[in-house]
Design an enzyme around this catalytic site. Sequence first.
Site, PDB file in Angstrom:
ATOM      1  N   GLY A 136      16.475 -14.933  41.233  1.00 57.18           N
ATOM      2  CA  GLY A 136      16.462 -14.313  40.223  1.00 57.18           C
ATOM      3  C   GLY A 136      15.573 -13.266  39.966  1.00 57.18           C
ATOM      4  N   ASN A 137      15.577 -12.908  38.480  1.00 59.26           N
ATOM      5  CA  ASN A 137      14.074 -12.371  37.590  1.00 59.26           C
ATOM      6  C   ASN A 137      14.957 -12.303  36.190  1.00 59.26           C
ATOM      7  OD1 ASN A 137      16.491  -9.461  36.536  1.00 59.26           O
ATOM      8  ND2 ASN A 137      16.820  -9.229  38.167  1.00 59.26           N
ATOM      9  N   ARG A 138      13.768 -11.586  36.130  1.00 58.20           N
ATOM     10  CA  ARG A 138      13.226 -12.265  34.085  1.00 58.20           C
ATOM     11  C   ARG A 138      13.500 -11.482  33.174  1.00 58.20           C
ATOM     12  NH1 ARG A 138       9.097 -14.860  33.999  1.00 58.20           N
ATOM     13  NH2 ARG A 138       7.674 -15.369  35.611  1.00 58.20           N
ATOM     14  N   SER A 139      14.851 -10.718  33.903  1.00 60.44           N
ATOM     15  CA  SER A 139      15.699  -9.688  32.640  1.00 60.44           C
ATOM     16  C   SER A 139      16.506 -10.091  31.803  1.00 60.44           C
ATOM     17  CB  SER A 139      16.915  -8.957  33.624  1.00 60.44           C
ATOM     18  OG  SER A 139      17.731  -7.941  32.706  1.00 60.44           O
ATOM     19  N   ALA A 152      19.474  -5.476  36.223  1.00 56.74           N
ATOM     20  CA  ALA A 152      18.165  -5.572  36.780  1.00 56.74           C
ATOM     21  C   ALA A 152      17.735  -6.177  38.209  1.00 56.74           C
ATOM     22  CB  ALA A 152      16.746  -6.481  36.751  1.00 56.74           C
TER      23      ALA A 152
END
Length: 216
Positions: free
Chosen positions: A27-30, A92
């Site tokens: 995943g990512n930090r969005s 994102a």
Amino acid sequence: MTDLAGWKVLVTAGGTREPIDPVRYIGNRSSGKMGNAIAVDAAARGAMVTLVTTMDPADFDGAVVRVETAAEMADAVWSRLAEQDVVVMAAAVADFRPTATHTTKLSRSDGPPVIVLEPAPDILAGVVERNHGAFIVGFAAETGSLARAVEKAVAKGVDLLLANDVLAEGSGFGTVTNQVTVIMPDGTTDPWPLVSKAEVASRLWDLVADLRSRQD
Ligand code: CTP
């Protein structure tokens, strides 16, 4: 203010999650806050808004499509594109995803897994390819220089791009503020001040309304 009355708008928000096994994902930090604020402001101004998001929407009472992966987000966006007047791609999205998802939990005792990646769908490229007249807003999250964002604004076929430096104070993932630079398809840039994400959203709709009125 109902200056967007009659507009159909689709906004993507949040970070996609690409499953490794039933428990883990890439995943990512969005946080989804920027896209959420854009959807909330458009709805408040009278637009009919669809929010395609990986997160629980906040203060939004339009149509919500909850998704997890880039592939699900791509389906949700591409299948609704024909009806839209404006598409804002604030999510994102993963560029790469595991080639396969394990059906059962990977075990520590099996040792470090090898996770092979493949490209995830480029949703924005698909939107531009399929588009018949919707106004397209892209985003670019950069780390440091915005030079690559200018290249993206020129190359991606969007009507405008909002770039931000996620390493800058007050502009990172999860913050309630953001400092964005507007980049036009001809590469001209306009840095906006550090303001709340709600204020960025309001400025964005002012700008899109102005640019669309000049297209007519
Ligand atoms: N985007 C998308 N699908 C992807 C990746 C990104 O639709 N698989 C969209 C984002 O929602 C954003 C825009 O493309 O509006 C730019 O995203 P960004 O990650 O900055 O662009 P990339 O072309 O992936 O550039 P980079 O080389 O920095 O990864």
